[in-house]
Design an enzyme around this catalytic site. Structure first.
Site, PDB file in Angstrom:
ATOM      1  N   VAL A 108       0.858  -1.173   0.000  1.00  0.00           N
ATOM      2  CA  VAL A 108       0.000   0.000   0.000  1.00  0.00           C
ATOM      3  C   VAL A 108       0.898   1.227   0.000  1.00  0.00           C
ATOM      4  CG1 VAL A 108      -1.828   1.229   1.217  1.00  0.00           C
ATOM      5  CG2 VAL A 108      -1.758  -1.270   1.281  1.00  0.00           C
ATOM      6  N   SER A 109       0.884   1.986  -1.108  1.00  0.00           N
ATOM      7  CA  SER A 109       1.843   3.086  -1.237  1.00  0.00           C
ATOM      8  C   SER A 109       1.225   4.459  -1.098  1.00  0.00           C
ATOM      9  CB  SER A 109       2.571   2.996  -2.585  1.00  0.00           C
ATOM     10  OG  SER A 109       1.642   2.980  -3.652  1.00  0.00           O
ATOM     11  N   THR A 110      -0.116   4.559  -1.175  1.00  0.00           N
ATOM     12  CA  THR A 110      -0.759   5.867  -1.080  1.00  0.00           C
ATOM     13  C   THR A 110      -1.906   5.821  -0.090  1.00  0.00           C
ATOM     14  OG1 THR A 110      -2.317   5.391  -2.877  1.00  0.00           O
ATOM     15  CG2 THR A 110      -0.212   6.382  -3.483  1.00  0.00           C
TER      16      THR A 110
END
Length: 216
Positions: free
Chosen positions: A10-12
């Site tokens: 999960v990057s954002t």
């Protein structure tokens, strides 16, 4: 006893591991455990250097199944993704994707089948890196626009999230039809068409609103 592990990166802020698990279970996967790296870039940080990515290499054994939404969850660097999948296959771990149900394992010994499998891995890894580079460029354009003036016009708020945009882009790259994508993502067909016709503007729109929200 073998296990099925879902790895979610999960990057954002508008991505969630819950969404990725829901997608996996809707596709028929029976997930035993979810391993999540939160706020980690797939471009600059290889899987083996992520906190939970390292855990995968420790916990997965021969016969286990590693599930990812798409290969870009493993990374967005060609060399890293190809080596990661091959390393898991060498260990007897089966890698499967939720989107299009791709299966990568080391079961075959036929040289032609091995060549086709490895070529597919390389193609998907290259696509993940190319998409990441295009995304970065579009985001930069949106950020520059938003920072140009304090009252910069950001346009209408996008009707899609970062995660939905990535789902659409991945499905389009695999040749999935617009109607099927709309049904899977919950977006309208018109929205999917707009993303398809102008992906750079879709990225820029998200970037403009992200910058604007931070400035507010």
């Amino acid at each position: 006893m073998s296990q099925t592990v879902l790895y979610a990166r999960v990057s954002t802020a508008d991505q969630t591991s819950a969404h990725q698990r829901k997608q996996a279970e809707a596709a028929g996967f029976k997930v035993d455990e979810v391993v999540v790296d939160d706020g980690v870039s797939g471009v600059s940080t290889v899987l083996a250097e992520r906190p939970q990515g390292r855990r995968l290499f420790d916990m997965l054994r021969r016969g286990d199944v590693l599930v990812v939404r798409w290969v870009d969850r493993l990374g967005r660097n060609y060399a890293d993704v190809t080596e990661t999948i091959r390393e898991f296959m060498r260990r007897g771990v089966v890698v499967r994707t939720v989107i299009n149900n791709m299966v990568f394992d080391g079961a075959t010994t036929d040289p032609v089948q091995m060549a086709v499998r490895d070529a597919l891995i390389g193609f998907l890894a290259a696509t993940a890196q190319a998409q990441a580079e295009a995304t970065k460029e579009a985001q930069r354009a949106g950020i520059d626009h938003a920072k140009g003036r304090e009252d910069a016009y950001r346009g209408r708020r996008p009707s899609f999230s970062r995660e939905q945009l990535e789902d659409v882009q991945t499905a389009l790259s695999e040749g999935v039809g617009v109607s099927a994508i709309a049904a899977a993502t919950g977006l309208t067909r018109q929205t999917v068409y707009r993303i398809k016709e102008n992906p750079a503007e879709a990225e820029a729109a998200l970037a403009r609103w992200t910058v604007g929200a931070k400035a507010a």
